[in-house]
Design a protein around this motif. Sequence first.
Motif, PDB file in Angstrom:
ATOM      1  N   THR A   1       5.513   7.424  -0.175  1.00 22.09           N
ATOM      2  CA  THR A   1       4.531   6.453  -0.653  1.00 22.09           C
ATOM      3  C   THR A   1       4.738   5.129   0.060  1.00 22.09           C
ATOM      4  O   THR A   1       5.856   4.607   0.133  1.00 22.09           O
ATOM      5  N   GLN A   2       3.655   4.591   0.598  1.00 27.30           N
ATOM      6  CA  GLN A   2       3.784   3.321   1.303  1.00 27.30           C
ATOM      7  C   GLN A   2       3.356   2.169   0.416  1.00 27.30           C
ATOM      8  O   GLN A   2       2.644   2.367  -0.585  1.00 27.30           O
ATOM      9  N   PRO A   3       3.774   0.956   0.750  1.00 28.70           N
ATOM     10  CA  PRO A   3       3.440  -0.194  -0.092  1.00 28.70           C
ATOM     11  C   PRO A   3       1.946  -0.502  -0.068  1.00 28.70           C
ATOM     12  O   PRO A   3       1.208  -0.076   0.824  1.00 28.70           O
ATOM     13  N   ASP A   4       1.525  -1.287  -1.041  1.00 23.60           N
ATOM     14  CA  ASP A   4       0.229  -1.946  -0.971  1.00 23.60           C
ATOM     15  C   ASP A   4       0.430  -3.151  -0.054  1.00 23.60           C
ATOM     16  O   ASP A   4       1.030  -4.155  -0.442  1.00 23.60           O
ATOM     17  N   TRP A   5      -0.053  -3.042   1.171  1.00 22.03           N
ATOM     18  CA  TRP A   5       0.300  -4.028   2.191  1.00 22.03           C
ATOM     19  C   TRP A   5      -0.218  -5.421   1.853  1.00 22.03           C
ATOM     20  O   TRP A   5       0.451  -6.426   2.129  1.00 22.03           O
ATOM     21  N   ARG A   6      -1.401  -5.508   1.280  1.00 24.35           N
ATOM     22  CA  ARG A   6      -1.945  -6.828   0.940  1.00 24.35           C
ATOM     23  C   ARG A   6      -1.127  -7.491  -0.174  1.00 24.35           C
ATOM     24  O   ARG A   6      -0.867  -8.691  -0.134  1.00 24.35           O
TER      25      ARG A   6
ATOM     26  N   ARG B   1       1.168   2.903  12.688  1.00 20.81           N
ATOM     27  CA  ARG B   1       0.754   4.029  13.516  1.00 20.81           C
ATOM     28  C   ARG B   1       1.885   4.774  14.223  1.00 20.81           C
ATOM     29  O   ARG B   1       1.741   5.971  14.482  1.00 20.81           O
ATOM     30  N   PRO B   2       3.039   4.125  14.532  1.00 26.85           N
ATOM     31  CA  PRO B   2       4.129   4.909  15.141  1.00 26.85           C
ATOM     32  C   PRO B   2       4.865   5.823  14.160  1.00 26.85           C
ATOM     33  O   PRO B   2       5.755   6.564  14.570  1.00 26.85           O
ATOM     34  N   THR B   3       4.519   5.761  12.873  1.00 26.18           N
ATOM     35  CA  THR B   3       5.278   6.469  11.837  1.00 26.18           C
ATOM     36  C   THR B   3       4.417   7.548  11.179  1.00 26.18           C
ATOM     37  O   THR B   3       3.248   7.740  11.530  1.00 26.18           O
ATOM     38  N   ASP B   4       5.004   8.219  10.181  1.00 26.96           N
ATOM     39  CA  ASP B   4       4.248   9.214   9.426  1.00 26.96           C
ATOM     40  C   ASP B   4       3.574   8.626   8.185  1.00 26.96           C
ATOM     41  O   ASP B   4       3.046   9.358   7.346  1.00 26.96           O
ATOM     42  N   LEU B   5       3.566   7.288   8.062  1.00 29.35           N
ATOM     43  CA  LEU B   5       2.809   6.629   7.008  1.00 29.35           C
ATOM     44  C   LEU B   5       1.316   6.680   7.341  1.00 29.35           C
ATOM     45  O   LEU B   5       0.931   6.875   8.495  1.00 29.35           O
ATOM     46  N   ALA B   6       0.479   6.485   6.331  1.00 31.24           N
ATOM     47  CA  ALA B   6      -0.964   6.426   6.574  1.00 31.24           C
ATOM     48  C   ALA B   6      -1.263   5.299   7.568  1.00 31.24           C
ATOM     49  O   ALA B   6      -0.722   4.195   7.445  1.00 31.24           O
ATOM     50  N   PRO B   7      -2.100   5.557   8.578  1.00 36.23           N
ATOM     51  CA  PRO B   7      -2.311   4.563   9.643  1.00 36.23           C
ATOM     52  C   PRO B   7      -3.047   3.315   9.162  1.00 36.23           C
ATOM     53  O   PRO B   7      -4.135   3.402   8.601  1.00 36.23           O
ATOM     54  N   VAL B   8      -2.422   2.163   9.383  1.00 41.40           N
ATOM     55  CA  VAL B   8      -2.992   0.859   9.055  1.00 41.40           C
ATOM     56  C   VAL B   8      -2.601  -0.084  10.181  1.00 41.40           C
ATOM     57  O   VAL B   8      -1.463  -0.045  10.667  1.00 41.40           O
ATOM     58  N   ALA B   9      -3.528  -0.969  10.609  1.00 39.65           N
ATOM     59  CA  ALA B   9      -3.200  -1.942  11.645  1.00 39.65           C
ATOM     60  C   ALA B   9      -4.073  -3.181  11.490  1.00 39.65           C
ATOM     61  O   ALA B   9      -5.300  -3.075  11.532  1.00 39.65           O
ATOM     62  N   TRP B  10      -3.443  -4.332  11.272  1.00 44.42           N
ATOM     63  CA  TRP B  10      -4.153  -5.614  11.258  1.00 44.42           C
ATOM     64  C   TRP B  10      -3.157  -6.743  11.480  1.00 44.42           C
ATOM     65  O   TRP B  10      -1.955  -6.585  11.257  1.00 44.42           O
ATOM     66  N   ALA B  11      -3.653  -7.884  11.960  1.00 43.91           N
ATOM     67  CA  ALA B  11      -2.811  -9.056  12.212  1.00 43.91           C
ATOM     68  C   ALA B  11      -3.639 -10.304  11.978  1.00 43.91           C
ATOM     69  O   ALA B  11      -4.773 -10.411  12.462  1.00 43.91           O
ATOM     70  N   GLU B  12      -3.065 -11.272  11.242  1.00 44.32           N
ATOM     71  CA  GLU B  12      -3.813 -12.461  10.826  1.00 44.32           C
ATOM     72  C   GLU B  12      -2.961 -13.729  10.944  1.00 44.32           C
ATOM     73  O   GLU B  12      -1.736 -13.676  10.910  1.00 44.32           O
TER      74      GLU B  12
END
Length: 272
Positions: free
Chosen positions: A2-7, A132-143
């Motif tokens: 389970t991955q974190p809630d990134w926000r 994306r380099p991992t087996d976590l669900a793919p997410v990518a953003w930068a702010e």
Amino acid sequence: MTQPDWRSLAQTIEALCQEVGDRLLLEFGTLQATEKADGSLITAADRWADQTLRDRLQQHFPGHALLTEESQQTFSGADWTWVVDPLDGTTNFAQGIPIWGISLALLYRGWPVFGAIALPPLQRFYCGVDTRPTDLAPVAWAERNHQPLQLRTESLGSNQLFSLCTRSAIVLQRWSAPFPCKIRMLGASTANFLTVLEGTTLGALEATPKIWDIAAVWVLAQALGADWRSLAGEQFPLQSGRDYGSVNWPTLLLARPALQEAFESWAALLTR
């Protein structure tokens, strides 16, 4: 896994950086720095920030390990590990130059997947995710300050900017051709790299950064598709049981791969 809630995680880390940054601003330019064994500088503020960040991270994320500049420098191999640079740019901080910051990254099985950098004197907070380099669900953003970051897209020219660290500047003495850009030196590794990621410069070079200098900004660079080159062979994921306290990670960061031809042979002088 389970991955974190990134926000939600980003909000927690932004509040933590605000707390620590506000205290550091009160002592900015007032403290005497002393030299560590490796020749870098440290102040009482570095030590306070390191302890406070470690305490808060363990409170918020009790199952996560730590890898920090001022205390725990060996990677344990834990699934989740925070990489902490409590005060990047200590010389600037001690001398009253307003370019310094706090850098935090979260590793998943040795891969940086979340990065956050606060520059308190400039009231800037950068954060991003790239799973994306991992087996976590793919997410990518930068702010930056909740607005998307954008790389510079202009063609190479003599009026464009390139950011160097002071140590990498010595390579210019061995470079026979005119340098293709104007040069700037900011005195803090993360700030140097961030100039590329927010579109101020075409590239940046750091000769001797450590893992806590680069882990957070690496995430943002990957999310944006910038061209990141580790010049001495160091790569992710980190190795379990390895002490990263003396591991330099010379790095060339370019706004796009098309700039490699102009800068790669010059940057390679660092490793000769």
